[in-house]
Design a protein around this motif. Sequence first.
Motif, PDB file in Angstrom:
ATOM      1  N   ASP A  28       0.808  -1.220   0.000  1.00 40.47           N
ATOM      2  CA  ASP A  28       0.000   0.000   0.000  1.00 40.47           C
ATOM      3  C   ASP A  28       0.842   1.271   0.000  1.00 40.47           C
ATOM      4  O   ASP A  28       0.311   2.372   0.151  1.00 40.47           O
TER       5      ASP A  28
ATOM      6  N   GLU B 299      -8.899 -10.749   1.349  1.00 38.36           N
ATOM      7  CA  GLU B 299     -10.143 -10.746   0.575  1.00 38.36           C
ATOM      8  C   GLU B 299     -10.507  -9.345   0.121  1.00 38.36           C
ATOM      9  O   GLU B 299     -10.871  -9.130  -1.043  1.00 38.36           O
ATOM     10  N   GLU B 300     -10.420  -8.372   0.985  1.00 32.38           N
ATOM     11  CA  GLU B 300     -10.783  -7.014   0.592  1.00 32.38           C
ATOM     12  C   GLU B 300      -9.781  -6.432  -0.398  1.00 32.38           C
ATOM     13  O   GLU B 300     -10.106  -5.518  -1.150  1.00 32.38           O
ATOM     14  N   ALA B 301      -8.547  -7.007  -0.420  1.00 32.85           N
ATOM     15  CA  ALA B 301      -7.548  -6.546  -1.386  1.00 32.85           C
ATOM     16  C   ALA B 301      -7.696  -7.245  -2.733  1.00 32.85           C
ATOM     17  O   ALA B 301      -7.010  -6.881  -3.701  1.00 32.85           O
ATOM     18  N   GLY B 302      -8.573  -8.244  -2.819  1.00 34.42           N
ATOM     19  CA  GLY B 302      -8.805  -8.929  -4.091  1.00 34.42           C
ATOM     20  C   GLY B 302      -8.138 -10.275  -4.215  1.00 34.42           C
ATOM     21  O   GLY B 302      -8.218 -10.916  -5.277  1.00 34.42           O
TER      22      GLY B 302
ATOM     23  N   THR C 268      -8.805 -13.457  -3.509  1.00 35.01           N
ATOM     24  CA  THR C 268      -9.920 -14.298  -3.068  1.00 35.01           C
ATOM     25  C   THR C 268      -9.791 -15.750  -3.515  1.00 35.01           C
ATOM     26  O   THR C 268     -10.506 -16.617  -3.018  1.00 35.01           O
TER      27      THR C 268
ATOM     28  N   TYR D 113      -1.542 -10.319 -10.090  1.00 38.45           N
ATOM     29  CA  TYR D 113      -2.322  -9.273  -9.440  1.00 38.45           C
ATOM     30  C   TYR D 113      -1.650  -7.921  -9.665  1.00 38.45           C
ATOM     31  O   TYR D 113      -0.568  -7.658  -9.142  1.00 38.45           O
TER      32      TYR D 113
ATOM     33  N   ASN E 118      -1.471  -4.058  -9.041  1.00 43.09           N
ATOM     34  CA  ASN E 118      -1.860  -3.161  -7.951  1.00 43.09           C
ATOM     35  C   ASN E 118      -2.623  -1.955  -8.513  1.00 43.09           C
ATOM     36  O   ASN E 118      -2.088  -1.164  -9.295  1.00 43.09           O
TER      37      ASN E 118
ATOM     38  N   GLU F 232      -5.084   2.129  -3.563  1.00 47.34           N
ATOM     39  CA  GLU F 232      -6.108   2.139  -2.524  1.00 47.34           C
ATOM     40  C   GLU F 232      -6.307   0.754  -1.908  1.00 47.34           C
ATOM     41  O   GLU F 232      -7.415   0.355  -1.533  1.00 47.34           O
ATOM     42  N   GLY F 233      -5.199  -0.020  -1.841  1.00 47.58           N
ATOM     43  CA  GLY F 233      -5.249  -1.314  -1.173  1.00 47.58           C
ATOM     44  C   GLY F 233      -5.894  -2.420  -1.968  1.00 47.58           C
ATOM     45  O   GLY F 233      -6.272  -3.453  -1.394  1.00 47.58           O
ATOM     46  N   ARG F 234      -6.021  -2.270  -3.289  1.00 41.33           N
ATOM     47  CA  ARG F 234      -6.719  -3.267  -4.105  1.00 41.33           C
ATOM     48  C   ARG F 234      -5.826  -3.786  -5.237  1.00 41.33           C
ATOM     49  O   ARG F 234      -5.022  -3.038  -5.802  1.00 41.33           O
TER      50      ARG F 234
ATOM     51  N   VAL G  98      -6.008  -6.121  -8.971  1.00 41.32           N
ATOM     52  CA  VAL G  98      -6.867  -6.626 -10.043  1.00 41.32           C
ATOM     53  C   VAL G  98      -6.135  -7.797 -10.704  1.00 41.32           C
ATOM     54  O   VAL G  98      -4.994  -7.646 -11.151  1.00 41.32           O
TER      55      VAL G  98
END
Length: 616
Positions: A396, A441-444, A446, A479, A481, A484-486, A488
């Motif tokens: 982050d 999980e909230e970062a993607g 999953t 993934y 980056n 905002e902590g996510r 894709v």
Amino acid sequence: MSVHRMHHLAPRPRGERSAPSRVAVRAAMRASGWAVGAVLVLLTSVGCGGASDPEPSELETRFHVEDPNAGEPVVNTAFSFGLENLDLEIQGVLRDLEERFEHRDLPGILAFYTDDFRGSFPEADSLVAVDGEHAEADSGVCERWIDGKEAFGAALSSYFDRFDIVFESFFKNKVYYEGRAFERRVDAKMRQDLRGIRKDGAIHQEFAYWKCSFVKVGESWKIDRAFMIERHQSAAPRSKFTDVTTAAGLFVAEPPELAINGMRNLAVEGFLSNYDYGGVNVYDVDGDGHLDIFMPNAFASFALFMNRGDGTFRDEAKARGLDIAGSARGAVFGDVDNDGDADLYVCRGDSHHLKIDQRGNAFFENLGGGKFRERTAEAGLAYDGVSMTPVFFDYDADGDLDLLVVNYGDEIVHHPFAAENGQRNLLYRNDGSGKFTEVGEEAGLTETFWSYAAAVCDWNDDNLPDLYIANDYGRNHFYVNAGEGRFVERAEELGVEDVGNGMGAAFVDWNDDGAWDLYVTNMQSGTGRRVLAATEEITKKEDRERLKKLTLGNTFFEGRPGDLEGKDAFSSRAIELGIADTGWGWHGDFLDYDADGDRDLIVVNGYYSALGKVDC
């Protein structure tokens, strides 16, 4: 262990890259690799030398045999595996032949050849010349034709006379020629690897491909034809490396009843031996200017080898607060509290070792001077699943190190190339107060794949680290980056899913063109290719193509400068560059081992599956 020299095949424009992201990426922690039974191979892309290839008809004429005693064709279907059964017989012969080569036992070698043998063999003075530095040479079909076993023996004797010792020889049938496999005669493409020390002092290694014919004489298989069709040599005036493990004090003894010992320890309560443990972590843990070595251990306590500064080490793990044991896999150092010293996180888990009572990952705070205190639960980092690899990185961009924990699975894999019943990977956000919060999980993050390793880089130069995860039994994940902590997940979109048995991953800009390239290590076996060829009648075409990918080995994705969108962002070049087939690969990474300015590639590999040398 395999080392590959990677040279540019064509000039490339040099790209531009911002200094902050380059520095940040170079400091990123990468996944550790596991190796058993390593072998060192050095390959460089050079021009061909030696004799020019003859007309194919000439080689075919010398090779061809009309054999009325060949018997019936061998049927190799998914229901019979006739050729595979035949291969087991021939490989048994080749194992015996290897031992004779390693002892330079000429009469013993010739016993494996027919009296009317025909083939080819290079002149003894064709060994690559060494003039001060490492030298390599490639050559094509050998035109020095040999008629008769005795003539072959004379040529082989002259070759052996150039060596003081042959310390390894390895034979492997790579291909059985379609329509030329019979009950009593089989045509194959065979690879031979040989390593030794020459009388001129050079360390020599080479591999050659032979077009061979095996014929059954009575109940024994012998070699009737063997023509060298390709040869690669590598030699150096002296060894680049010297094994000083024992002299340096870097030795950990496992309980003898649990140490790896081939087939005798393949089962530990019904599952596998400790093949998947290993790797080391190097860090100056006490700040004295000397690099120390931490070694996880499967059954005994951890080892922390403190560098004495005189070329020797002493294990001080217990004295420094690392008195803990049990099923350790990956580990990583990182200064999570920004106090100037390295803290330690260790992955543990007992999916393969049901007899191991201790489990649960462990976090150790460095109190200064290399003294550690275990504070896993206090830091919010407790987990007792099957963790493989930890990676510290600042996902982050808030100035402190966060932690990724790559997890595997402890159930039965439900699909060979699409398994999703593993354990979710964990992402711990560093809250800056000595505590972490799991935000995967909230970062993607999953997915629940069987993950093995991870690599980090700022792929798109936005000063945010991106993440590639290598998965066993399926496709990999990339993934990107998004801030905002996510993250894709874009592996399919960018063409880097690399379905296979992923074991390791590493980023590098190998040709200095400003674009990040990616090397993915996969387990593979040539035997699987032959088996797969026999499954057409029971396997869907789509599934067969996916299974075929599992047999191809490692993948090298070369990034295209300036292209961050679509599948054209990477091109797959491992086979072209000669870095796909490294055997049972665990992990690969890049270094300039000979300080010539080029990035070289080291691949740790190997797996013992029997008492002797087998397909690994």
